[in-house]
Design a protein around this motif. Structure first.
Motif, PDB file in Angstrom:
ATOM      1  N   PHE A 537       0.838  -1.204   0.000  1.00 42.05           N
ATOM      2  CA  PHE A 537       0.000   0.000   0.000  1.00 42.05           C
ATOM      3  C   PHE A 537       0.871   1.250   0.000  1.00 42.05           C
ATOM      4  O   PHE A 537       0.633   2.198  -0.768  1.00 42.05           O
ATOM      5  CB  PHE A 537      -0.925   0.004   1.214  1.00 42.05           C
ATOM      6  CG  PHE A 537      -1.713   1.282   1.384  1.00 42.05           C
ATOM      7  CD1 PHE A 537      -2.996   1.405   0.869  1.00 42.05           C
ATOM      8  CD2 PHE A 537      -1.174   2.375   2.063  1.00 42.05           C
ATOM      9  CE1 PHE A 537      -3.714   2.578   1.022  1.00 42.05           C
ATOM     10  CE2 PHE A 537      -1.891   3.557   2.216  1.00 42.05           C
ATOM     11  CZ  PHE A 537      -3.160   3.653   1.692  1.00 42.05           C
ATOM     12  N   HIS A 538       1.877   1.288   0.861  1.00 41.75           N
ATOM     13  CA  HIS A 538       2.716   2.479   0.997  1.00 41.75           C
ATOM     14  C   HIS A 538       3.529   2.734  -0.270  1.00 41.75           C
ATOM     15  O   HIS A 538       3.724   3.893  -0.667  1.00 41.75           O
ATOM     16  CB  HIS A 538       3.639   2.321   2.203  1.00 41.75           C
ATOM     17  CG  HIS A 538       2.900   2.173   3.495  1.00 41.75           C
ATOM     18  ND1 HIS A 538       2.197   3.205   4.070  1.00 41.75           N
ATOM     19  CD2 HIS A 538       2.749   1.096   4.328  1.00 41.75           C
ATOM     20  CE1 HIS A 538       1.647   2.779   5.198  1.00 41.75           C
ATOM     21  NE2 HIS A 538       1.963   1.514   5.372  1.00 41.75           N
ATOM     22  N   VAL A 539       4.011   1.665  -0.899  1.00 37.63           N
ATOM     23  CA  VAL A 539       4.762   1.832  -2.148  1.00 37.63           C
ATOM     24  C   VAL A 539       3.860   2.396  -3.240  1.00 37.63           C
ATOM     25  O   VAL A 539       4.221   3.367  -3.935  1.00 37.63           O
ATOM     26  CB  VAL A 539       5.382   0.491  -2.576  1.00 37.63           C
ATOM     27  CG1 VAL A 539       5.940   0.587  -3.997  1.00 37.63           C
ATOM     28  CG2 VAL A 539       6.481   0.077  -1.604  1.00 37.63           C
ATOM     29  N   LEU A 540       2.674   1.817  -3.417  1.00 34.75           N
ATOM     30  CA  LEU A 540       1.781   2.294  -4.473  1.00 34.75           C
ATOM     31  C   LEU A 540       1.288   3.707  -4.191  1.00 34.75           C
ATOM     32  O   LEU A 540       1.155   4.515  -5.113  1.00 34.75           O
ATOM     33  CB  LEU A 540       0.607   1.326  -4.632  1.00 34.75           C
ATOM     34  CG  LEU A 540       0.978  -0.101  -5.064  1.00 34.75           C
ATOM     35  CD1 LEU A 540      -0.281  -0.941  -5.241  1.00 34.75           C
ATOM     36  CD2 LEU A 540       1.810  -0.096  -6.338  1.00 34.75           C
ATOM     37  N   ARG A 541       1.026   4.031  -2.941  1.00 33.02           N
ATOM     38  CA  ARG A 541       0.618   5.398  -2.607  1.00 33.02           C
ATOM     39  C   ARG A 541       1.722   6.390  -2.954  1.00 33.02           C
ATOM     40  O   ARG A 541       1.459   7.477  -3.501  1.00 33.02           O
ATOM     41  CB  ARG A 541       0.281   5.490  -1.115  1.00 33.02           C
ATOM     42  CG  ARG A 541      -0.134   6.895  -0.649  1.00 33.02           C
ATOM     43  CD  ARG A 541      -0.542   6.870   0.815  1.00 33.02           C
ATOM     44  NE  ARG A 541      -0.938   8.192   1.283  1.00 33.02           N
ATOM     45  CZ  ARG A 541      -0.112   9.054   1.868  1.00 33.02           C
ATOM     46  NH1 ARG A 541       1.164   8.721   2.055  1.00 33.02           N
ATOM     47  NH2 ARG A 541      -0.548  10.230   2.263  1.00 33.02           N
ATOM     48  N   GLY A 542       2.968   6.035  -2.660  1.00 36.30           N
ATOM     49  CA  GLY A 542       4.074   6.923  -2.995  1.00 36.30           C
ATOM     50  C   GLY A 542       4.251   7.104  -4.491  1.00 36.30           C
ATOM     51  O   GLY A 542       4.445   8.228  -4.987  1.00 36.30           O
ATOM     52  N   LEU A 543       4.168   6.011  -5.243  1.00 33.90           N
ATOM     53  CA  LEU A 543       4.321   6.095  -6.694  1.00 33.90           C
ATOM     54  C   LEU A 543       3.167   6.852  -7.328  1.00 33.90           C
ATOM     55  O   LEU A 543       3.356   7.574  -8.322  1.00 33.90           O
ATOM     56  CB  LEU A 543       4.422   4.689  -7.289  1.00 33.90           C
ATOM     57  CG  LEU A 543       5.643   3.861  -6.890  1.00 33.90           C
ATOM     58  CD1 LEU A 543       5.537   2.455  -7.477  1.00 33.90           C
ATOM     59  CD2 LEU A 543       6.937   4.535  -7.346  1.00 33.90           C
ATOM     60  N   ALA A 544       1.966   6.702  -6.775  1.00 35.63           N
ATOM     61  CA  ALA A 544       0.797   7.374  -7.353  1.00 35.63           C
ATOM     62  C   ALA A 544       0.896   8.889  -7.244  1.00 35.63           C
ATOM     63  O   ALA A 544       0.299   9.609  -8.048  1.00 35.63           O
ATOM     64  CB  ALA A 544      -0.479   6.889  -6.658  1.00 35.63           C
TER      65      ALA A 544
END
Length: 646
Positions: A537-544
């Protein structure tokens, strides 16, 4: 070195700790024995084979787990020997005896298979894996069972069919000065290009695909297969050791190498319920688009669309929608699509892109096999163009690159798409992380199918499989094990998936992919549950949140250990995300960036990160360029270009 068993749940989503590989050096060979496989076989510091092992498939192509009963490894009179005996778990019993010997510069592997009551299988036997780096596109000589020779090449672009058939032996040079010959006995062998499924290997296996499957190993029958690996090169015992892992991996940021970042999407299967965690995921990550799959065979299709429209209205993120549409095989495509267009118009949904296919194309078909008698994908694309004039009409597959490679679009398309899954053939941690090595080959081969400039959008991709084109179903994994062809892979919930997803995005960015959809809002690849957030979740939130037009270049000193992606923020500073792909701690040194702030995501902070949506925003001041990455750890780094004042 491997993580402590107490860390297994945080790292892998299961308390089943990974096996500990045993490093072996015998004669000219260096290798690891890992969970019954011979892996990363080196000679003279060069990887000559990715692996040799025994694979047992059931009647649906599922990989049977082997319960090893006896395992031994020893040296005897100058010969290194490794043995095990095993039986299959579950319905039906197959007994296996595996032996590997190294003596006088030759590696010999023998397998003996028998069943007391008979065993039905799609394939059972020895497998040899050639690596892809330095091998793809290189010459090879194949000796056939009739005594003839064939000079050819390992494919450069990914081959949709078998590169070589009827293999008695295959000879190649992994580098000048070393010739490797693999000879096969006990069955008819052929090779497939496993990059189709994102495996980082060419696989030579027994029993041709053209033969009927499944087949029987009858009661009382004993199958004996053998592989002999001979080396012409460094003298036995004189091979230099393979280079040890460097203490520090440099990660360089090139602020002048600017290029767009892929749009980040997520999958959403409209057959899954729109739960509160689904809504929270959409609101928390805010992806650029959703890759929605709608199955028009379902009588509830209208209800599913209605629920998706309500979710988008309620959450209000402005997220775009790309539709993947499954059509009934007996439907007239234009009529079915018109119903869909009318329903979407009533709901106020306007998809930006549409890919539609008859359900028969969810199955995999051999290039020279019998293909469905439904409307062709090209004909359906033209129907989409007529019914959805304001949406991009896609070409490709709802399933995986394999199916796209066997049936590429021939007509005009507005974008190309396919998905990937990392556990089609193998589900151990090493093989799954190695699938990232195959992605550049997949992206390059896909690009070559369409005219230059055609947008390329990778569909919903994850470690697990949302659909099984090769059998009747994905496989049950209620025990949360590392199981091939499973829908719910336990690593999706753990730190492993955070590193894998960052690595996937970094490779998509390096290849110029226009968009990629990673994980899903809910099942099958969720990023949270009722107890909290998964690391991914944290990785995808950062990339988004990255500005899509502000990507900057990155290079790592060891791409098999560390992945990185970076961009320029709207405040003028640079943001760098780094992932450790390895199960041991890795030290990195950041170059081309004056570090100002850092935040970590790893197993040591798993409990805290699970309950904090803004975890990666909680950066701490740091001014040193070195960073320690725990197993599968991720770092967010904020800084400036050297000498830059912001």
């Amino acid at each position: 070195m491997h993580p402590n068993p107490s860390d297994a749940e945080a790292l892998f989503g299961t308390d089943a700790a990974p096996p500990s590989p045993m490093a072996i050096r015998a004669g000219a060979f260096e290798l690891a024995v890992d969970d019954g496989w011979l892996r990363h076989i080196h000679v003279g510091g060069t990887e000559i084979l990715r692996g040799i092992g025994l694979t047992i498939r059931d009647d649906q192509w599922g990989t049977c787990l082997l319960q090893r009963e006896e395992t031994s490894a020893h040296r005897d009179d100058g010969t290194w020997v490794f043995r095990f005996e095993a039986t299959t778990a579950g319905a039906g019993t197959l007994a296996a005896a595996f032996e590997a010997r190294i003596r006088d510069g030759e590696l010999t592997v023998t397998a003996r298979l028998s069943s007391p009551g008979g065993f039905t299988t799609s394939r059972s036997g020895l497998v040899v894996l050639h690596p892809i780096e330095g091998v793809a596109g290189s010459p090879a000589t194949v000796m056939h069972t009739d005594g003839g020779d064939e000079d050819g090449r390992f494919p450069d672009r990914i081959s949709p069919g078998q590169p070589f058939f009827d293999i008695a032996a295959i000879r190649h040079q992994p580098r000048p000065g070393i010739t490797v010959e693999c000879a096969f006995e006990g069955d008819v062998f052929e090779m497939e290009d496993q990059r189709n499924w994102t495996d980082a290997s060419f696989k030579t296996y027994n029993r041709p695909l053209a033969w009927p499957t499944p087949y029987r190993i009858e009661a009382g029958e004993t199958v004996v297969q053998r592989v002999r690996v001979r080396i012409d090169g460094p003298a036995s015992g004189d091979a230099p050791a393979t280079p040890g892992e460097r203490a520090v991996v440099p990660v360089h940021v090139d602020h002048d190498a600017r290029s767009p970042l892929p749009a980040l999407g997520m999958g959403h299967d409209l057959g899954e319920p729109v739960s509160e965690t689904v809504r929270q995921t959409l609101a928390g990550i805010r992806p650029d688009h959703l890759q929605m799959r709608v199955d028009l065979r379902s009588r509830s299709a209208a209800d599913h669309l209605r629920a998706a429209a309500a979710m988008l209205d309620d959450v209000g993120t402005g997220t775009g929608v790309n539709l993947g549409v499954i059509l009934p095989d007996d439907a007239e495509p234009r009529a079915a699509l018109q119903w869909l267009a009318d329903t979407l118009e009533e709901l106020g949904m306007a998809p930006s892109g549409v890919l539609a296919l008859p359900a028969a194309y969810l199955r995999s078909h051999q290039p020279d096999g019998q293909w469905p008698g439904t409307a062709t994908p090209d004909a359906v694309t033209e129907a989409v163009r007529g019914v959805f004039p304001h949406a991009a009409a896609g070409g490709g597959m709802l399933t995986y690159f394999t199916e796209l490679n066997r049936c590429p679009p021939r007509g005009r398309i507005d974008f190309l798409t396919h998905a990937t899954a990392a556990i089609v053939h193998a589900a151990d941690d090493v093989s799954v992380m190695e699938t990232l090595e195959a992605l550049p080959h997949v992206f390059r081969s896909a690009r070559a199918m369409v005219p230059t400039g055609t947008p390329y959008r990778v569909g919903m991709s994850a470690i697990g499989m949302w659909s099984n084109p090769y059998g009747v179903r994905t496989f049950d994994n209620r025990d949360r094990l590392r199981v091939p062809m499973a829908r719910n892979d336990p690593r999706q919930t753990a730190q492993f998936a955070a590193a894998w997803n960052l690595g996937y995005y970094a490779r998509a960015r390096a290849a110029g992919v226009d968009a990629v959809a990673l994980s899903s809002l809910g099942a099958p690849f969720p990023t949270m549950d009722a107890r909290g957030l998964y690391p991914v979740f944290h990785v995808l939130r950062g990339l988004a949140r990255a500005p899509r037009d502000r990507g900057v270049g990155t290079a790592t000193g060891d791409p098999q250990r560390v992945d990185a992606v970076a961009w320029t923020r709207t405040d003028g500073r640079a943001e760098l995300w780094i992932a450790n792909r390895r199960p041991e701690t890795t030290l990195v040194r950041i170059e081309g960036l004056d570090v100002k702030e850092v935040q970590c995501l790893d197993a040591t902070v798993a409990a805290s990160a699970r309950g904090a949506r803004d975890w990666m925003d909680r950066t701490a001041a740091m001014a040193v360029p070195e960073a320690t990455l725990p197993p599968y750890g991720v770092r967010r780094v904020i800084g400036t270009a050297p000498g830059q004042e912001v």
